[in-house]
Write a protein that holds these residues in place. Structure first.
Motif, mmCIF file in Angstrom:
data_model
loop_
_atom_site.group_PDB
_atom_site.id
_atom_site.type_symbol
_atom_site.label_atom_id
_atom_site.label_comp_id
_atom_site.label_asym_id
_atom_site.label_seq_id
_atom_site.Cartn_x
_atom_site.Cartn_y
_atom_site.Cartn_z
ATOM 1 N N GLU A 110 37.151 46.985 43.705
ATOM 2 C CA GLU A 110 38.405 46.944 42.945
ATOM 3 C C GLU A 110 39.188 45.669 43.256
ATOM 4 O OE1 GLU A 110 40.640 50.415 43.782
ATOM 5 O OE2 GLU A 110 39.221 51.804 42.813
ATOM 6 N N PHE A 111 39.162 45.241 44.496
ATOM 7 C CA PHE A 111 39.852 44.016 44.885
ATOM 8 C C PHE A 111 39.218 42.800 44.216
ATOM 9 C CE2 PHE A 111 40.055 40.459 48.011
ATOM 10 C CZ PHE A 111 41.407 40.175 47.891
ATOM 11 N N LEU A 112 37.903 42.765 44.137
ATOM 12 C CA LEU A 112 37.223 41.648 43.481
ATOM 13 C C LEU A 112 37.533 41.607 41.981
ATOM 14 C CD1 LEU A 112 33.721 41.756 45.230
ATOM 15 C CD2 LEU A 112 35.692 40.334 45.784
ATOM 16 N N LYS A 113 37.591 42.773 41.349
ATOM 17 C CA LYS A 113 37.946 42.821 39.932
ATOM 18 C C LYS A 113 39.407 42.422 39.717
ATOM 19 C CE LYS A 113 34.579 46.401 38.716
ATOM 20 N NZ LYS A 113 34.381 47.785 38.192
ATOM 21 N N CYS A 121 36.575 28.775 23.205
ATOM 22 C CA CYS A 121 36.500 30.130 22.653
ATOM 23 C C CYS A 121 37.526 30.995 23.368
ATOM 24 C CB CYS A 121 35.093 30.703 22.811
ATOM 25 S SG CYS A 121 34.559 30.851 24.529
ATOM 26 N N ALA A 122 37.622 32.238 22.911
ATOM 27 C CA ALA A 122 38.625 33.157 23.455
ATOM 28 C C ALA A 122 38.073 34.048 24.549
ATOM 29 C CB ALA A 122 39.179 34.022 22.326
ATOM 30 N N CYS A 123 36.936 33.691 25.127
ATOM 31 C CA CYS A 123 36.361 34.512 26.195
ATOM 32 C C CYS A 123 37.224 34.428 27.457
ATOM 33 C CB CYS A 123 34.935 34.066 26.491
ATOM 34 S SG CYS A 123 33.781 34.364 25.135
ATOM 35 N N PRO A 124 37.227 35.463 28.270
ATOM 36 C CA PRO A 124 38.127 35.488 29.424
ATOM 37 C C PRO A 124 37.657 34.557 30.544
ATOM 38 C CG PRO A 124 36.730 37.419 29.441
ATOM 39 C CD PRO A 124 36.431 36.703 28.153
ATOM 40 N N LEU A 125 38.601 34.217 31.393
ATOM 41 C CA LEU A 125 38.320 33.459 32.602
ATOM 42 C C LEU A 125 38.181 34.427 33.770
ATOM 43 C CD1 LEU A 125 40.872 30.524 32.220
ATOM 44 C CD2 LEU A 125 38.429 30.475 31.742
ATOM 45 N N LYS A 126 37.176 34.207 34.575
ATOM 46 C CA LYS A 126 36.928 35.090 35.712
ATOM 47 C C LYS A 126 36.634 34.267 36.958
ATOM 48 C CE LYS A 126 35.112 39.016 33.050
ATOM 49 N NZ LYS A 126 33.995 40.001 32.912
ATOM 50 N N GLN A 127 36.567 34.977 38.062
ATOM 51 C CA GLN A 127 36.167 34.331 39.301
ATOM 52 C C GLN A 127 34.671 34.034 39.256
ATOM 53 O OE1 GLN A 127 37.928 33.306 41.889
ATOM 54 N NE2 GLN A 127 39.914 34.229 41.469
ATOM 55 N N ALA A 128 34.299 32.855 39.681
ATOM 56 C CA ALA A 128 32.883 32.499 39.705
ATOM 57 C C ALA A 128 32.156 33.324 40.753
ATOM 58 C CB ALA A 128 32.710 31.010 39.986
ATOM 59 N N TRP A 129 30.864 33.560 40.486
ATOM 60 C CA TRP A 129 30.080 34.362 41.428
ATOM 61 C C TRP A 129 30.021 33.710 42.813
ATOM 62 C CZ3 TRP A 129 25.516 32.529 43.699
ATOM 63 C CH2 TRP A 129 24.889 33.433 44.570
ATOM 64 N N GLY A 130 29.884 32.406 42.871
ATOM 65 C CA GLY A 130 29.827 31.731 44.169
ATOM 66 C C GLY A 130 31.106 31.902 44.971
ATOM 67 N N SER A 131 32.251 31.891 44.289
ATOM 68 C CA SER A 131 33.529 32.085 44.987
ATOM 69 C C SER A 131 33.642 33.496 45.548
ATOM 70 C CB SER A 131 34.691 31.797 44.033
ATOM 71 O OG SER A 131 34.621 30.474 43.540
ATOM 72 N N LEU A 132 33.215 34.497 44.770
ATOM 73 C CA LEU A 132 33.276 35.876 45.247
ATOM 74 C C LEU A 132 32.328 36.101 46.415
ATOM 75 C CD1 LEU A 132 33.412 37.821 41.850
ATOM 76 C CD2 LEU A 132 35.309 37.221 43.374
ATOM 77 N N PRO A 163 33.539 47.583 55.394
ATOM 78 C CA PRO A 163 33.415 47.864 53.953
ATOM 79 C C PRO A 163 32.917 46.670 53.154
ATOM 80 C CG PRO A 163 35.711 47.547 54.543
ATOM 81 C CD PRO A 163 34.951 47.526 55.832
ATOM 82 N N PHE A 164 33.074 45.460 53.694
ATOM 83 C CA PHE A 164 32.638 44.263 52.965
ATOM 84 C C PHE A 164 31.124 44.075 53.038
ATOM 85 C CE2 PHE A 164 36.955 43.592 54.538
ATOM 86 C CZ PHE A 164 37.623 43.349 53.349
ATOM 87 N N GLY A 165 30.476 44.787 53.928
ATOM 88 C CA GLY A 165 29.024 44.742 54.014
ATOM 89 C C GLY A 165 28.357 45.959 53.420
ATOM 90 N N ALA A 166 29.101 46.741 52.654
ATOM 91 C CA ALA A 166 28.543 47.956 52.066
ATOM 92 C C ALA A 166 27.504 47.607 51.004
ATOM 93 C CB ALA A 166 29.647 48.808 51.449
ATOM 94 N N TYR A 183 27.085 44.978 43.469
ATOM 95 C CA TYR A 183 28.063 44.441 42.521
ATOM 96 C C TYR A 183 27.971 42.918 42.435
ATOM 97 C CZ TYR A 183 32.543 43.142 40.474
ATOM 98 O OH TYR A 183 33.520 42.589 39.677
ATOM 99 N N LEU A 184 27.837 42.268 43.560
ATOM 100 C CA LEU A 184 27.714 40.810 43.560
ATOM 101 C C LEU A 184 26.442 40.360 42.844
ATOM 102 C CD1 LEU A 184 28.927 39.868 47.159
ATOM 103 C CD2 LEU A 184 30.129 39.496 44.997
ATOM 104 N N ARG A 185 25.362 41.112 43.021
ATOM 105 C CA ARG A 185 24.119 40.778 42.328
ATOM 106 C C ARG A 185 24.280 40.927 40.818
ATOM 107 N NH1 ARG A 185 20.967 44.545 44.305
ATOM 108 N NH2 ARG A 185 20.810 43.475 46.322
#
Length: 241
Positions: A90-93, A120-131, A153-156, A162-164
């Motif tokens: 939830e924090f990453l989202k 285009c009108a597509c949303p901006l998100k956090q890049a996978w590498g940053s997460l 919990p960060f190693g769950a 989710y990252l994959r």
């Protein structure tokens, strides 16, 4: 006259007292200055001992404080002990709203195009590498702040899945595959020449063997010739007169 003498003596005594007070005040100010200098030296040595944090450590501290603030403002509020992998997701989202990476949706005409020709009108998100880097820093910060590795919990497993999924979806939407860097292995190859008939090595070796045999036979003939001549000399009868 006596009154004047008494007044002059009292004035002289008062002058001596004032000089003594001035000397005491000067001594006290000098001592205070020395103490202040010592304190300043101690503070300067303290600042010298405190080494500045590296860029990684500073970023890790900021990320940790941001996550604690997120737990505090969560509804209902969460404690670190009750935090699970689902709360981390939830924090990453939640962080996606601050992202700067354009991720095309499936209905976008530029879906899968690494270099779209127009916005285009597509949303901006956090890049996978940053997460991925963020989770690594928070995982280390959790254990540095007293957390147990088995309850991190960060190693769950849910966070890793989710990252994959984020990595694969971003790769398809942006048309940029994420490939792992393969380590280059240095291999040493040894070439062996076969001595089969018809090969150059076989011909060379046979010629060398023939030359060696010829030299040996010549040497044997040379060593045998004196012997045979000597034997012939001894066997011939002496001439008769």
């Amino acid at each position: 006259m006596e009154g004047g003498g008494g007044g002059s003596s009292s004035e002289a005594g008062g002058g001596r007292e004032r000089k003594q007070q001035q000397q005491q005040q000067q001594g006290g100010s000098e001592a205070a200055g020395a103490g202040g200098g010592g304190g300043g030296g101690g503070s300067s040595s303290g600042t010298q001992q405190q080494q500045p944090l590296s860029r990684y450590e500073s970023q890790k501290r900021r990320d940790w404080n941001t996550f604690l603030e997120y737990l505090k403002n969560h509804k209902p509020p969460l404690t670190l002990g009750r935090c699970s992998g689902a709360h981390v997701i939830e924090f990453l989202k939640y962080l996606d709203q601050f992202g700067k990476t354009k991720v095309h949706i499936s209905g976008c005409p530029y879906y899968g195009d690494p270099n779209p020709p127009a916005p285009c009108a597509c949303p901006l998100k956090q890049a996978w590498g940053s997460l991925d880097a963020l989770i690594g820093r928070l995982r280390a910060a959790f254990e540095e702040n007293g957390g147990r590795p088995e309850s991190n919990p960060f190693g769950a497993r849910a966070v890793r899945i989710y990252l994959r999924e984020v990595r694969d979806s971003h790769a398809k939407a942006r048309g940029i595959p994420f490939e792992k860097k393969k380590r280059k292995r240095t291999t040493t190859t040894t070439t062996t020449q076969s001595s089969t008939p018809g090969s150059s090595s076989y011909v060379g070796s046979s010629s060398q063997q023939a030359a060696t045999a010829t030299t040996t036979s010549t040497a044997a003939t040379t060593t045998q010739s004196p012997t045979s001549s000597a034997a012939g000399t001894t066997q011939s009868p002496p001439p008769t007169t």
